[in-house]
Design an enzyme around this catalytic site. Sequence first.
Site, mmCIF file in Angstrom:
data_model
loop_
_atom_site.group_PDB
_atom_site.id
_atom_site.type_symbol
_atom_site.label_atom_id
_atom_site.label_comp_id
_atom_site.label_asym_id
_atom_site.label_seq_id
_atom_site.Cartn_x
_atom_site.Cartn_y
_atom_site.Cartn_z
ATOM 1 N N LYS A 125 40.350 -8.675 25.117
ATOM 2 C CA LYS A 125 41.038 -9.961 25.230
ATOM 3 C C LYS A 125 42.335 -9.810 26.037
ATOM 4 O O LYS A 125 42.753 -8.680 26.328
ATOM 5 C CB LYS A 125 41.288 -10.490 23.812
ATOM 6 C CG LYS A 125 39.985 -10.835 23.057
ATOM 7 C CD LYS A 125 40.264 -11.256 21.620
ATOM 8 C CE LYS A 125 38.989 -11.677 20.909
ATOM 9 N NZ LYS A 125 39.249 -12.086 19.500
ATOM 10 N N TYR A 129 32.826 -19.844 22.108
ATOM 11 C CA TYR A 129 33.270 -20.069 20.726
ATOM 12 C C TYR A 129 32.733 -21.395 20.189
ATOM 13 O O TYR A 129 33.432 -22.090 19.455
ATOM 14 C CB TYR A 129 34.796 -20.052 20.670
ATOM 15 C CG TYR A 129 35.430 -18.677 20.813
ATOM 16 C CD1 TYR A 129 35.113 -17.632 19.941
ATOM 17 C CD2 TYR A 129 36.378 -18.426 21.804
ATOM 18 C CE1 TYR A 129 35.712 -16.375 20.061
ATOM 19 C CE2 TYR A 129 36.988 -17.172 21.927
ATOM 20 C CZ TYR A 129 36.646 -16.156 21.055
ATOM 21 O OH TYR A 129 37.250 -14.919 21.165
ATOM 22 N N ASN A 145 44.067 -9.972 18.305
ATOM 23 C CA ASN A 145 43.276 -8.839 17.789
ATOM 24 C C ASN A 145 42.487 -8.089 18.875
ATOM 25 O O ASN A 145 41.507 -7.415 18.582
ATOM 26 C CB ASN A 145 42.398 -9.274 16.618
ATOM 27 C CG ASN A 145 41.340 -10.287 16.994
ATOM 28 O OD1 ASN A 145 41.308 -10.756 18.138
ATOM 29 N ND2 ASN A 145 40.467 -10.630 16.071
ATOM 30 N N HIS A 186 36.709 -8.476 21.300
ATOM 31 C CA HIS A 186 35.618 -9.286 20.768
ATOM 32 C C HIS A 186 34.333 -8.462 20.762
ATOM 33 O O HIS A 186 34.092 -7.684 21.672
ATOM 34 C CB HIS A 186 35.391 -10.526 21.643
ATOM 35 C CG HIS A 186 34.041 -11.155 21.412
ATOM 36 N ND1 HIS A 186 33.814 -12.037 20.387
ATOM 37 C CD2 HIS A 186 32.845 -10.977 22.025
ATOM 38 C CE1 HIS A 186 32.521 -12.379 20.401
ATOM 39 N NE2 HIS A 186 31.918 -11.745 21.384
ATOM 40 N N GLU A 219 25.734 -14.640 24.547
ATOM 41 C CA GLU A 219 27.038 -14.374 25.158
ATOM 42 C C GLU A 219 26.892 -13.624 26.479
ATOM 43 O O GLU A 219 27.592 -13.920 27.453
ATOM 44 C CB GLU A 219 27.919 -13.588 24.173
ATOM 45 C CG GLU A 219 28.329 -14.436 22.969
ATOM 46 C CD GLU A 219 28.938 -13.625 21.825
ATOM 47 O OE1 GLU A 219 29.131 -12.395 21.978
ATOM 48 O OE2 GLU A 219 29.203 -14.233 20.770
HETATM 49 P P1 GTP Z 1 35.327 -11.823 17.524
HETATM 50 O O1 GTP Z 1 34.708 -10.467 17.691
HETATM 51 O O2 GTP Z 1 36.588 -11.990 18.330
HETATM 52 O O3 GTP Z 1 34.351 -12.973 17.690
HETATM 53 O O4 GTP Z 1 35.855 -11.884 16.025
HETATM 54 P P2 GTP Z 1 34.982 -12.167 14.717
HETATM 55 O O5 GTP Z 1 33.559 -12.429 15.033
HETATM 56 O O6 GTP Z 1 35.292 -11.065 13.779
HETATM 57 O O7 GTP Z 1 35.673 -13.506 14.177
HETATM 58 P P3 GTP Z 1 35.326 -15.020 14.545
HETATM 59 O O8 GTP Z 1 34.201 -15.086 15.519
HETATM 60 O O9 GTP Z 1 35.216 -15.771 13.268
HETATM 61 O O10 GTP Z 1 36.669 -15.469 15.259
HETATM 62 C C1 GTP Z 1 36.823 -15.294 16.639
HETATM 63 C C2 GTP Z 1 38.273 -15.020 16.945
HETATM 64 O O11 GTP Z 1 39.063 -16.142 16.581
HETATM 65 C C3 GTP Z 1 38.893 -13.866 16.165
HETATM 66 O O12 GTP Z 1 38.632 -12.609 16.724
HETATM 67 C C4 GTP Z 1 40.368 -14.208 16.254
HETATM 68 O O13 GTP Z 1 40.906 -13.833 17.530
HETATM 69 C C5 GTP Z 1 40.341 -15.712 16.177
HETATM 70 N N1 GTP Z 1 40.560 -16.147 14.798
HETATM 71 C C6 GTP Z 1 39.669 -16.128 13.770
HETATM 72 N N2 GTP Z 1 40.244 -16.576 12.645
HETATM 73 C C7 GTP Z 1 41.511 -16.898 12.969
HETATM 74 C C8 GTP Z 1 42.621 -17.421 12.250
HETATM 75 O O14 GTP Z 1 42.547 -17.689 11.048
HETATM 76 N N3 GTP Z 1 43.778 -17.624 12.949
HETATM 77 C C9 GTP Z 1 43.898 -17.328 14.280
HETATM 78 N N4 GTP Z 1 45.068 -17.549 14.915
HETATM 79 N N5 GTP Z 1 42.880 -16.829 14.989
HETATM 80 C C10 GTP Z 1 41.714 -16.622 14.351
HETATM 81 MG MG MG Z 2 32.935 -13.764 16.424
#
Ligand code: GTP
Ligand code: MG
Length: 149
Positions: A9, A49, A112, A115, A126
């Site tokens: 990212k 997303y 974080n 991805h 994706e």
């Molecule tokens: P990815 O590998 O990035 O897809 O992460 P994930 O699959 O573990 O989590 P998810 O797909 O639910 O969320 C995608 C991304 O959204 C996360 O990696 C974070 O960067 C962001 N995100 C998720 N939850 C939160 C939150 O509560 N607050 C914020 N600011 N960002 C969030």
């Molecule tokens: Mg995810």
Amino acid sequence: DERTYIMVKPDGVQRGLVGQIIGRFEQRGYQLKGLKLMQPTEALLRQHYNELVTKAFFPRLLEYMLSGPVCAMVWEGKGVVATGRMMLGATNPQASAPGTIRGDYCIDVGKNICHGSDSVENAEREIGLWFSADELLSWTPHSRPWLYE
Ligand code: GTP
Ligand code: MG
């Protein structure tokens, strides 16, 4: 063979962590099939997303992901979707174990650094969003017999 979509990212690119993240997948033995630095568009991120667009944090996520270039990659190998997620660590770095990418390099869920696809189906979806077919290379990894029984 199983493939996954891994992305560094904008914060990971800005912080100079692209090489470290590529290195972890290389060292593990996974095969790199595609790699590029790109500036994502809002339209692409809304597709990527699509399950999160209704979340309260989505506007912040969009702003974050639009804030600079990302490094998009496709890795291939046995179980790479699930193993790749384990290598990244928990979504919230506060819960990511030390030794994982997030557990070693970041602090906040909104920054974080990486991805990883969460299922084989989403990985293929994706990969199709971020790469065209001609950007994915087929090549013979000579380490293969030394990695797989
Ligand atoms: P990815 O590998 O990035 O897809 O992460 P994930 O699959 O573990 O989590 P998810 O797909 O639910 O969320 C995608 C991304 O959204 C996360 O990696 C974070 O960067 C962001 N995100 C998720 N939850 C939160 C939150 O509560 N607050 C914020 N600011 N960002 C969030
Ligand atoms: Mg995810």
